[in-house]
Design an enzyme around this catalytic site. Structure first.
Site, PDB file in Angstrom:
ATOM      1  N   GLY A 169       8.229 -12.566   4.974  1.00  0.00           N
ATOM      2  CA  GLY A 169       7.393 -11.595   5.299  1.00  0.00           C
ATOM      3  C   GLY A 169       5.845 -12.506   5.404  1.00  0.00           C
ATOM      4  N   LEU A 210      15.025  -8.540   6.341  1.00  0.00           N
ATOM      5  CA  LEU A 210      14.589  -8.748   7.800  1.00  0.00           C
ATOM      6  C   LEU A 210      14.196  -7.244   8.064  1.00  0.00           C
ATOM      7  CD1 LEU A 210      17.075 -11.112   9.496  1.00  0.00           C
ATOM      8  CD2 LEU A 210      14.823 -11.462   8.133  1.00  0.00           C
ATOM      9  N   SER A 248      -1.953  -4.955  -6.167  1.00  0.00           N
ATOM     10  CA  SER A 248      -2.870  -4.682  -5.127  1.00  0.00           C
ATOM     11  C   SER A 248      -4.251  -4.086  -5.883  1.00  0.00           C
ATOM     12  CB  SER A 248      -2.247  -3.714  -4.273  1.00  0.00           C
ATOM     13  OG  SER A 248      -3.421  -3.232  -3.492  1.00  0.00           O
ATOM     14  N   THR A 267      -5.539  -2.075  -5.108  1.00  0.00           N
ATOM     15  CA  THR A 267      -5.482  -0.491  -4.837  1.00  0.00           C
ATOM     16  C   THR A 267      -5.444   0.290  -6.285  1.00  0.00           C
ATOM     17  OG1 THR A 267      -4.409   1.103  -3.481  1.00  0.00           O
ATOM     18  CG2 THR A 267      -3.121  -0.206  -4.612  1.00  0.00           C
ATOM     19  N   TYR A 315       2.380   4.619  -2.124  1.00  0.00           N
ATOM     20  CA  TYR A 315       2.478   3.039  -2.209  1.00  0.00           C
ATOM     21  C   TYR A 315       1.544   2.443  -3.425  1.00  0.00           C
ATOM     22  CZ  TYR A 315       0.526  -1.536  -1.216  1.00  0.00           C
ATOM     23  OH  TYR A 315       0.333  -3.085  -1.414  1.00  0.00           O
ATOM     24  N   LYS A 319       2.803   0.082  -7.058  1.00  0.00           N
ATOM     25  CA  LYS A 319       2.132  -0.920  -7.706  1.00  0.00           C
ATOM     26  C   LYS A 319       1.777  -0.748  -9.095  1.00  0.00           C
ATOM     27  CE  LYS A 319       2.911  -3.444  -4.070  1.00  0.00           C
ATOM     28  NZ  LYS A 319       3.977  -4.434  -4.136  1.00  0.00           N
ATOM     29  N   TYR A 372      -3.918  -8.163  -5.473  1.00  0.00           N
ATOM     30  CA  TYR A 372      -4.589  -8.908  -4.138  1.00  0.00           C
ATOM     31  C   TYR A 372      -5.662  -8.017  -3.573  1.00  0.00           C
ATOM     32  CZ  TYR A 372       0.369 -10.618  -3.703  1.00  0.00           C
ATOM     33  OH  TYR A 372       1.699 -11.150  -3.881  1.00  0.00           O
ATOM     34  N   PHE A 373      -6.675  -8.622  -2.963  1.00  0.00           N
ATOM     35  CA  PHE A 373      -7.503  -7.745  -2.283  1.00  0.00           C
ATOM     36  C   PHE A 373      -6.973  -7.877  -0.894  1.00  0.00           C
ATOM     37  CE2 PHE A 373     -10.891  -6.141  -5.158  1.00  0.00           C
ATOM     38  CZ  PHE A 373     -10.252  -6.651  -6.262  1.00  0.00           C
ATOM     39  N   ASN A 374      -7.816  -8.132   0.072  1.00  0.00           N
ATOM     40  CA  ASN A 374      -7.427  -7.921   1.678  1.00  0.00           C
ATOM     41  C   ASN A 374      -6.913  -9.169   2.093  1.00  0.00           C
ATOM     42  OD1 ASN A 374      -8.760  -5.641   0.858  1.00  0.00           O
ATOM     43  ND2 ASN A 374      -8.449  -5.003   2.938  1.00  0.00           N
ATOM     44  N   ASN A 420      -3.990  -2.462   9.763  1.00  0.00           N
ATOM     45  CA  ASN A 420      -4.880  -3.220   8.882  1.00  0.00           C
ATOM     46  C   ASN A 420      -5.924  -3.693  10.025  1.00  0.00           C
ATOM     47  OD1 ASN A 420      -2.359  -4.106   7.111  1.00  0.00           O
ATOM     48  ND2 ASN A 420      -4.211  -3.157   6.092  1.00  0.00           N
TER      49      ASN A 420
HETATM   50  N1  UFG Z   1     -10.423  -0.312   9.480  1.00  0.00           N
HETATM   51  C1  UFG Z   1     -11.164   0.453  10.426  1.00  0.00           C
HETATM   52  N2  UFG Z   1     -10.180   0.353  11.628  1.00  0.00           N
HETATM   53  C2  UFG Z   1      -9.001   0.002  11.933  1.00  0.00           C
HETATM   54  C3  UFG Z   1      -8.459  -0.655  10.615  1.00  0.00           C
HETATM   55  C4  UFG Z   1      -9.171  -0.585   9.485  1.00  0.00           C
HETATM   56  O1  UFG Z   1     -12.305   0.468  10.749  1.00  0.00           O
HETATM   57  O2  UFG Z   1      -8.381   0.191  12.729  1.00  0.00           O
HETATM   58  C5  UFG Z   1     -11.398  -0.482   8.234  1.00  0.00           C
HETATM   59  C6  UFG Z   1     -10.886   0.497   7.060  1.00  0.00           C
HETATM   60  O3  UFG Z   1     -11.261   1.669   7.188  1.00  0.00           O
HETATM   61  C7  UFG Z   1     -11.627  -0.200   5.863  1.00  0.00           C
HETATM   62  C8  UFG Z   1     -11.255  -1.862   6.313  1.00  0.00           C
HETATM   63  O4  UFG Z   1     -11.185  -1.807   7.718  1.00  0.00           O
HETATM   64  O5  UFG Z   1     -12.621   0.033   5.746  1.00  0.00           O
HETATM   65  C9  UFG Z   1      -9.876  -2.516   5.862  1.00  0.00           C
HETATM   66  O6  UFG Z   1      -8.877  -1.695   6.278  1.00  0.00           O
HETATM   67  P1  UFG Z   1      -7.466  -2.384   5.960  1.00  0.00           P
HETATM   68  O7  UFG Z   1      -6.309  -1.251   6.518  1.00  0.00           O
HETATM   69  O8  UFG Z   1      -7.349  -3.658   6.677  1.00  0.00           O
HETATM   70  O9  UFG Z   1      -7.333  -2.561   4.613  1.00  0.00           O
HETATM   71  P2  UFG Z   1      -7.526  -1.519   3.264  1.00  0.00           P
HETATM   72  O10 UFG Z   1      -8.486  -2.061   2.494  1.00  0.00           O
HETATM   73  O11 UFG Z   1      -7.294  -0.218   3.800  1.00  0.00           O
HETATM   74  O12 UFG Z   1      -6.016  -1.815   2.539  1.00  0.00           O
HETATM   75  C10 UFG Z   1      -5.671  -2.908   1.899  1.00  0.00           C
HETATM   76  C11 UFG Z   1      -4.235  -3.255   1.837  1.00  0.00           C
HETATM   77  C12 UFG Z   1      -3.372  -2.130   1.224  1.00  0.00           C
HETATM   78  C13 UFG Z   1      -3.974  -2.028  -0.274  1.00  0.00           C
HETATM   79  C14 UFG Z   1      -5.489  -1.537   0.178  1.00  0.00           C
HETATM   80  C15 UFG Z   1      -5.963  -1.452  -1.328  1.00  0.00           C
HETATM   81  O13 UFG Z   1      -3.717  -3.291   3.427  1.00  0.00           O
HETATM   82  O14 UFG Z   1      -2.067  -2.567   1.131  1.00  0.00           O
HETATM   83  O15 UFG Z   1      -6.250  -2.728   0.529  1.00  0.00           O
HETATM   84  O16 UFG Z   1      -7.395  -0.792  -1.192  1.00  0.00           O
HETATM   85  F1  UFG Z   1      -3.461  -0.585  -0.512  1.00  0.00           F
END
Ligand code: UFG
Length: 340
Positions: free
Chosen positions: A11, A34, A126, A128, A151, A155, A179-181, A201
């Site tokens: 992954g 996979l 996470s 989260t 989800y 965690k 993890y953060f992002n 994401n």
């Molecule tokens: N965003 C947009 N447009 C998009 C996608 C995302 O504006 O098409 C914004 C979201 O609103 C957010 C930021 O971009 O403000 C980041 O969004 P992501 O989806 O990339 O990431 P998240 O912070 O929502 O999620 C991540 C992980 C999750 C975890 C979460 C915990 O992907 O697995 O952090 O907060 F659960």
């Protein structure tokens, strides 16, 4: 050198971690079904490190296969457990599948771990678990909030299961990494993120938009209480995150303590808004990114970024790669996979 099992090793975060483990001399065995990865990743890993990891394709929900694997691999010294489903929205649609997939394999692995003489275990958690924290940056002592998705709940439960196992079975030492992002790809562009369907994401959506797969980026809300109104996150280069796993594992393998369970935030410590990410991408790629502001996405918190003091001091790990490099590597990877 110690033999390490990496579940979900093909992954996104798993593959980068396998590379860093191999670079440190560990012998890596991967279990991956996979379901959200591809066999071609094994090639990518081998091209970078010059070593082919042992690969076992099966579903960790199959308890008897997990048992058979451990019977044949009693000399495993470390387990890095990535294999899990990770789409927040999807988990709301199919909660039971998420609980089955993210909780059962963890139990089966820990049951086998508890039978080994001594083993170090790294659990993928996470940020989260914090929800919208009251105090920023977020430390590990911030209260755990009621999960806003199945989800997130898996965690939280996963951390509890891991902690309780360590308390009872002192031959199992564990660290949960929150993890953060994670974003970016290996600088070689041999491995990176492979989203199935439309990316949820931000960064993969941006790179797919820039290359023409998506029409435009929807920015989810600009009325948050942040400097420019868009959400703030702590975006960490996946290679820095991968290295955190190696450091955490080495910490456990070298620990003289008789029992051990701990949690660490893994981020950069810097919050960046969605608009900042767009601007950085535009600078890196020399492209203008089409986007529109739309309504907030349900479940999003306004701001989340890490206080990484604990990982910096106790593990001796710090994120070193700048945002620019992370976004540049993601863009290089996107161009590579489209032109293949
Ligand atoms: N965003 C947009 N447009 C998009 C996608 C995302 O504006 O098409 C914004 C979201 O609103 C957010 C930021 O971009 O403000 C980041 O969004 P992501 O989806 O990339 O990431 P998240 O912070 O929502 O999620 C991540 C992980 C999750 C975890 C979460 C915990 O992907 O697995 O952090 O907060 F659960």
């Amino acid at each position: 050198m110690a033999k390490i099992l990496v579940t979900g090793g093909l992954g996104f975060i798993g593959s980068h971690s396998v590379v860093e483990l191999q670079n440190e001399g560990f012998e890596v065995s991967i279990i991956d079904d996979l379901s959200n990865s591809s066999l071609s990743v094994l090639d990518g890993i081998s091209k970078i490190t010059g070593k082919v990891p042992n690969f076992h394709q099966f579903d960790l929900k199959d308890k008897s296969k997990v048992q058979t694997f451990f019977k044949a691999n009693q000399d495993i010294k470390g387990i890095v457990h990535f294999a899990a489903s990770k789409a927040v929205g999807d988990s709301v649609k199919q909660p039971l599948a998420y609980y089955e997939n993210n909780v059962n394999p963890l139990i089966y692995l820990l049951q086998e771990a508890a039978r080994l003489e001594q083993v170090s275990f790294i659990f993928s958690s996470s940020c989260t678990v914090y929800g919208q924290a009251d105090i920023l940056p977020i430390t590990e002592t911030a209260p755990i909030q009621t999960a806003s998705s199945p989800y997130g709940s898996t965690k939280q439960i996963g951390e509890t299961i891991t902690r309780d196992t360590c308390e009872r079975h002192t031959n199992v030492k564990a660290i949960a990494l929150r993890y953060f992002n994670p974003i970016g790809a290996h600088k070689s562009a041999y491995i990176g993120e492979l989203p199935i369907g439309t990316p949820q994401n931000l960064v993969p959506f941006i790179t797919q938009t820039a290359i023409g797969i998506q029409k435009e980026l929807a920015v989810f809300g600009n009325d948050y209480p942040t400097a420019d109104g868009t959400c703030v996150r702590d975006y960490i280069h996946v290679v820095d995150l991968a290295k955190a796993h190696v450091t955490a594992l080495q910490h456990l393998l070298n620990s003289k303590q008789s029992s051990h369970y701990d949690v660490f935030n893994i981020g950069t410590g810097q919050g960046r808004s969605v608009l900042e990410i767009i601007t950085t991408f535009e600078n890196v790629s020399n492209k203008t990114l089409p986007y529109t502001i739309v309504n907030r996405r349900s479940g999003d918190v306004a701001s989340a970024y890490a206080d990484t003091t604990k990982a910096n001091t106790k593990l001796g790990w710090t994120a070193t790669l700048p945002l620019h490099d992370a976004i540049q590597s993601a863009w290089k990877w996107q161009q590579k996979i489209v032109n293949k």
